[in-house]
Design an enzyme around this catalytic site. Structure first.
Site, PDB file in Angstrom:
ATOM      1  N   GLY A  12       0.806  -1.215   0.000  1.00  0.00           N
ATOM      2  CA  GLY A  12       0.000   0.000   0.000  1.00  0.00           C
ATOM      3  C   GLY A  12       0.841   1.268   0.000  1.00  0.00           C
ATOM      4  O   GLY A  12       2.068   1.225  -0.126  1.00  0.00           O
ATOM      5  N   GLN A  13       0.146   2.398   0.142  1.00  0.00           N
ATOM      6  CA  GLN A  13       0.820   3.688   0.035  1.00  0.00           C
ATOM      7  C   GLN A  13       1.888   3.855   1.117  1.00  0.00           C
ATOM      8  O   GLN A  13       2.996   4.305   0.842  1.00  0.00           O
ATOM      9  CB  GLN A  13      -0.212   4.821   0.135  1.00  0.00           C
ATOM     10  N   ASP A  35       1.392  -9.054   2.125  1.00  0.00           N
ATOM     11  CA  ASP A  35       0.203  -8.382   1.585  1.00  0.00           C
ATOM     12  C   ASP A  35      -0.707  -9.465   1.007  1.00  0.00           C
ATOM     13  O   ASP A  35      -0.293 -10.618   0.835  1.00  0.00           O
ATOM     14  CB  ASP A  35       0.603  -7.378   0.494  1.00  0.00           C
ATOM     15  N   TYR A 143     -14.958   4.262   7.712  1.00  0.00           N
ATOM     16  CA  TYR A 143     -13.509   4.298   7.926  1.00  0.00           C
ATOM     17  C   TYR A 143     -13.188   5.033   9.233  1.00  0.00           C
ATOM     18  O   TYR A 143     -12.421   4.548  10.051  1.00  0.00           O
ATOM     19  CB  TYR A 143     -12.851   5.006   6.736  1.00  0.00           C
ATOM     20  N   LYS A 147     -11.623   3.431  12.661  1.00  0.00           N
ATOM     21  CA  LYS A 147     -10.347   3.887  13.239  1.00  0.00           C
ATOM     22  C   LYS A 147     -10.533   4.291  14.703  1.00  0.00           C
ATOM     23  O   LYS A 147      -9.674   4.008  15.540  1.00  0.00           O
ATOM     24  CB  LYS A 147      -9.774   5.053  12.423  1.00  0.00           C
TER      25      LYS A 147
HETATM   26  N1  SER Z   1      -6.035   9.689   3.829  1.00  0.00           N
HETATM   27  C1  SER Z   1      -7.117   8.910   4.349  1.00  0.00           C
HETATM   28  C2  SER Z   1      -8.321   9.003   3.508  1.00  0.00           C
HETATM   29  O1  SER Z   1      -8.451   9.972   2.810  1.00  0.00           O
HETATM   30  C3  SER Z   1      -7.453   9.370   5.718  1.00  0.00           C
HETATM   31  O2  SER Z   1      -6.706   8.698   6.647  1.00  0.00           O
HETATM   32  O3  SER Z   1      -9.148   8.152   3.580  1.00  0.00           O
END
Ligand code: SER
Length: 316
Positions: A12-13, A35, A143, A147
């Site tokens: 990932g990034q 991964d 999301y 978190k």
């Molecule tokens: N960069 C992420 C997003 O845009 C936020 O943690 O989902």
């Protein structure tokens, strides 16, 4: 003691950059990249690799048993924009994946665990400017609340099981080695690619949408600094606020135009990511990170812009 570091979500990034940084520090064989998909060239050819699905408990147990990691970085997640399209899948991956890792880290006595949190833990009723570490948190994306719940689990495992879990609430991350995977802050990476490829870009966020952002070099340095900090100096086991720098698409455009005067921007209307961005902080107070582990930002907007364009020019 020599480290054995397992990075999950290595493609990932963040993972793409973190694996290489950790291999430079600890040696290639000490860092196991993993991964759900096959790795890219750099990761494949620089050290050990395992195919891992964090939801496959048996396989994950086998990987812990085989490598007995001293440190685990769990980076596999579904981000904010994709999470709104697949809410249940995002919740399951982000939450069940974390619980698997926390349980196995306790079972196998993993010395330290890193798990990324995000500015997405904040919501429309959080203070929008210089958002403090502790305040109202009412995230309204899957999301974001995955978190926030994950942070609570991290702190809980620290308190109940003595597990040394560390976490950062990352701002939007900007880097040239890997693309972001479906977030609201992705525009700030795509804009550079499109500037070089087409000389123009349509932003899915409006001109004046300010968000906290950070260059990947700073983010990787922050992560490793936090993981190296003495445990007894850390006062936060949920997720540390990290400020980065705040800017809007219009300000980023102006910075790019200093180096590429012909660059043109336009703005889309009615993109669903706008509402997500509007619910997030515009700037962050990261006083705890500064105090507890000496955090200091290096890259400002001009540095990021110059570095992105210079490096991407050689890749595109
Ligand atoms: N960069 C992420 C997003 O845009 C936020 O943690 O989902």
């Amino acid at each position: 003691m020599s480290e054995k570091i397992l990075v999950i979500g290595a493609n990932g990034q963040i993972g793409t950059e973190l694996v290489m940084a950790l291999r430079n520090i600890h040696g290639s064989d000490s860092v196991i990249a993993s991964d759900i998909n096959d790795p890219g060239y750099a990761i494949r050819h620089s050290g050990p690799y395992e195919l891992v699905n964090v939801l496959d408990k048996d396989n994950l147990h086998h990987i812990f048993d085989k490598h007995r990691p001293t440190q685990v970085y769990l980076l596999a997640a579904i981000l904010s924009a994709v999470g709104e399209q697949k809410p249940k899948i995002a919740w399951d991956l982000n939450m069940t994946g974390l619980l698997h890792i926390l349980d196995f880290a306790v079972e196998f006595k993993t010395a330290k665990v890193f798990w990324p949190s995000s500015i997405a833990v904040f919501g429309p009723n959080s203070p929008q400017f210089h958002t403090p570490q502790y305040c109202v948190m009412d995230p309204n994306t899957v999301y974001g609340f995955s978190k926030l719940a994950g942070e609570r689990w991290c702190e809980y495992y620290f308190t109940k099981h003595g597990l040394d879990v560390r976490s950062i609430r990352y701002p939007g991350l900007i880097g040239w080695r890997a693309n972001p995977g479906g977030g609201t802050t992705d525009y700030a990476v795509h804009i550079f690619h499109e500037a070089l490829k087409k000389g123009k870009y349509q932003s899915f966020l409006s001109a004046d949408t300010a968000l906290p952002m950070m260059y990947m070099d700073d983010a990787i340095r922050a992560t490793i600094t936090l993981m190296d900090a003495p445990a007894d100096e850390l006062t936060i086991r949920s997720g540390y606020n990290l400020a980065g720098i705040s800017f809007t698409p219009a300000q980023l455009t102006a910075e790019i135009q200093k180096l590429m005067p012909g660059f043109e921007i336009s703005y889309a209307e009615n993109d669903p990511r706008q509402a997500i961005a509007d619910s997030w902080p515009k700037s962050i107070d990261d006083g705890y990170a500064q105090r507890d582990w000496g955090w200091k930002l290096e890259y400002d907007l001009a540095d990021i812009t110059r570095d992105m364009l210079t490096n991407l020019k050689n890749m595109i």
